[in-house]
Design a protein around this motif. Structure first.
Motif, PDB file in Angstrom:
ATOM      1  N   VAL A 127      32.238  26.350  37.308  1.00 50.74           N
ATOM      2  CA  VAL A 127      33.222  26.535  36.242  1.00 50.74           C
ATOM      3  C   VAL A 127      32.517  26.282  34.908  1.00 50.74           C
ATOM      4  CG1 VAL A 127      35.515  25.934  35.385  1.00 50.74           C
ATOM      5  CG2 VAL A 127      34.976  25.601  37.811  1.00 50.74           C
ATOM      6  N   VAL A 171      40.054  28.341  43.629  1.00 52.68           N
ATOM      7  CA  VAL A 171      40.319  29.269  42.527  1.00 52.68           C
ATOM      8  C   VAL A 171      41.742  29.091  42.013  1.00 52.68           C
ATOM      9  CG1 VAL A 171      40.577  31.710  41.891  1.00 52.68           C
ATOM     10  CG2 VAL A 171      38.596  30.969  43.237  1.00 52.68           C
ATOM     11  N   ASP A 172      42.709  29.006  42.928  1.00 52.38           N
ATOM     12  CA  ASP A 172      44.104  28.824  42.522  1.00 52.38           C
ATOM     13  C   ASP A 172      44.288  27.497  41.784  1.00 52.38           C
ATOM     14  OD1 ASP A 172      44.742  31.236  43.688  1.00 52.38           O
ATOM     15  OD2 ASP A 172      45.603  30.360  45.503  1.00 52.38           O
ATOM     16  N   THR A 208      42.628  27.607  38.259  1.00 49.21           N
ATOM     17  CA  THR A 208      43.414  28.476  37.385  1.00 49.21           C
ATOM     18  C   THR A 208      44.662  27.760  36.886  1.00 49.21           C
ATOM     19  OG1 THR A 208      42.618  30.446  38.553  1.00 49.21           O
ATOM     20  CG2 THR A 208      44.625  30.681  37.240  1.00 49.21           C
ATOM     21  N   ALA A 249      45.389  26.381  32.991  1.00 47.21           N
ATOM     22  CA  ALA A 249      46.600  26.874  32.326  1.00 47.21           C
ATOM     23  C   ALA A 249      47.504  25.737  31.877  1.00 47.21           C
ATOM     24  CB  ALA A 249      47.346  27.816  33.262  1.00 47.21           C
ATOM     25  N   CYS A 255      39.365  20.147  35.268  1.00 47.74           N
ATOM     26  CA  CYS A 255      38.482  20.648  36.327  1.00 47.74           C
ATOM     27  C   CYS A 255      37.982  19.516  37.220  1.00 47.74           C
ATOM     28  CB  CYS A 255      37.302  21.392  35.708  1.00 47.74           C
ATOM     29  SG  CYS A 255      37.759  22.912  34.856  1.00 47.74           S
ATOM     30  N   THR A 266      38.367  31.463  26.769  1.00 49.03           N
ATOM     31  CA  THR A 266      38.396  31.792  28.192  1.00 49.03           C
ATOM     32  C   THR A 266      37.516  30.817  28.957  1.00 49.03           C
ATOM     33  OG1 THR A 266      38.666  34.150  27.710  1.00 49.03           O
ATOM     34  CG2 THR A 266      37.910  33.591  29.914  1.00 49.03           C
ATOM     35  N   LYS A 274      35.538  30.492  32.595  1.00 48.78           N
ATOM     36  CA  LYS A 274      35.061  31.367  33.665  1.00 48.78           C
ATOM     37  C   LYS A 274      34.776  30.552  34.921  1.00 48.78           C
ATOM     38  CE  LYS A 274      33.354  35.232  30.949  1.00 48.78           C
ATOM     39  NZ  LYS A 274      32.292  36.252  30.810  1.00 48.78           N
ATOM     40  N   LEU A 275      35.116  31.144  36.047  1.00 45.67           N
ATOM     41  CA  LEU A 275      34.900  30.529  37.349  1.00 45.67           C
ATOM     42  C   LEU A 275      34.099  31.516  38.189  1.00 45.67           C
ATOM     43  CD1 LEU A 275      35.323  28.632  39.746  1.00 45.67           C
ATOM     44  CD2 LEU A 275      37.676  29.458  39.923  1.00 45.67           C
ATOM     45  N   VAL A 314      35.781  35.013  37.824  1.00 51.95           N
ATOM     46  CA  VAL A 314      37.212  34.989  37.524  1.00 51.95           C
ATOM     47  C   VAL A 314      37.379  34.477  36.095  1.00 51.95           C
ATOM     48  CG1 VAL A 314      39.449  34.005  38.146  1.00 51.95           C
ATOM     49  CG2 VAL A 314      37.775  34.541  39.941  1.00 51.95           C
ATOM     50  N   ARG A 315      38.074  35.230  35.269  1.00 50.43           N
ATOM     51  CA  ARG A 315      38.324  34.840  33.875  1.00 50.43           C
ATOM     52  C   ARG A 315      39.691  34.179  33.781  1.00 50.43           C
ATOM     53  NH1 ARG A 315      35.106  38.247  30.189  1.00 50.43           N
ATOM     54  NH2 ARG A 315      36.703  37.897  28.608  1.00 50.43           N
ATOM     55  N   ILE A 316      39.744  33.011  33.145  1.00 48.48           N
ATOM     56  CA  ILE A 316      41.006  32.268  32.989  1.00 48.48           C
ATOM     57  C   ILE A 316      41.234  32.114  31.485  1.00 48.48           C
ATOM     58  CG2 ILE A 316      42.308  30.226  33.597  1.00 48.48           C
ATOM     59  CD1 ILE A 316      40.174  29.695  35.797  1.00 48.48           C
TER      60      ILE A 316
END
Length: 238
Positions: free
Chosen positions: A56, A113-114, A117, A121, A166, A220, A222-223, A230-232
């Motif tokens: 991450v 990932v979930d 994210t 958020a 994280c 953003t 990134k993961l 994956v962009r968050i």
């Protein structure tokens, strides 16, 4: 020091690559774990079938050709630059929000990932903020197999907020957490001295002159999961 040509040359550089380009071309082709195949470095996360390396981070793409050349020029002799490739192409820099991690299954990958994210958020970080830097220093990786020439980030509450989110996900998953010491690596080399013994091996005055110009915007997280990114996007604080 890199052999990258100065942007003051008469040759015209091609237009910059879009930032999403680096999401699809994040790593060289897999060629095994032998250090001889990786400029002498040992992989912290080896390749094992069925496992997923994850990381991450936030990304910094230096868009200004002059600034990129100046950054590359302060890379100490004997180091491999992370600012430009050996062919002179721009490379994305990053600031880590996790250690290099390994997930043991597809289920663990999807759950991580979930969780990241959702954590990003809900962290309460603003939709955009700026990272600046205080000084340059040498840092070793966790197994002390490489020395990194880095820029240390100034204290930043937004980065602390994201790291805490994280780290909580990692702690909940029994994964290593990352210390609160933010930096961006500009180059690396194999160690032959302790970090404090490297003090005179870079041009401090050149770095000090450059520091006021060094900053980047974060909107953003990134993961990276395997070769997928994956962009968050950060959401506005209510």
């Amino acid at each position: 020091m890199s052999s990258m040509s100065s942007s003051h040359d008469n040759q015209k550089r091609p237009p910059p690559l879009p930032d999403r380009f680096f999401d699809y071309y994040t790593a060289a082709p897999r060629i095994g774990d032998d250090p001889a195949l990786h400029s002498g470095r040992s992989r912290q996360v080896g390749h094992h079938e069925g496992q997923w390396p994850v990381h991450v981070y936030v990304e910094w793409i230096v868009r200004d050709d002059d600034l990129m050349a100046e950054l590359d020029n302060v890379v100490p002799p004997g180091c491999l630059s992370l600012v430009v490739s050996p062919l002179g192409a721009e490379l994305p820099l990053h600031l880590s929000l996790s250690a290099p991690l390994v997930l043991a299954s597809d289920h663990a990958r999807d759950a991580f990932v979930d969780a990241v994210t959702a954590a990003v958020a809900n962290a309460g970080a603003p939709a955009s903020f700026t990272v600046t830097f205080s000084h340059a220093e040498w840092v070793t990786n966790s197994d002390r197999s490489r020395l990194f020439f880095t820029l240390r980030a100034n204290q930043n509450p937004q980065l602390h907020t994201l790291l805490a989110a994280c780290n909580q996900v990692c702690a909940d998953s029994d994964l290593p957490t990352l210390p609160d010491a933010f930096h961006v690596s500009l180059a690396w080399k194999l160690p032959y001295k302790e970090p404090h013994e490297q003090a005179d091996e870079f041009d401090r005055s050149a770095i000090d002159r450059l520091l006021p110009e060094l900053a980047f915007q974060v909107d953003t997280v990134k993961l990276k999961v395997g070769k997928k990114v994956v962009r968050i996007a950060l959401v506005p604080t209510l």
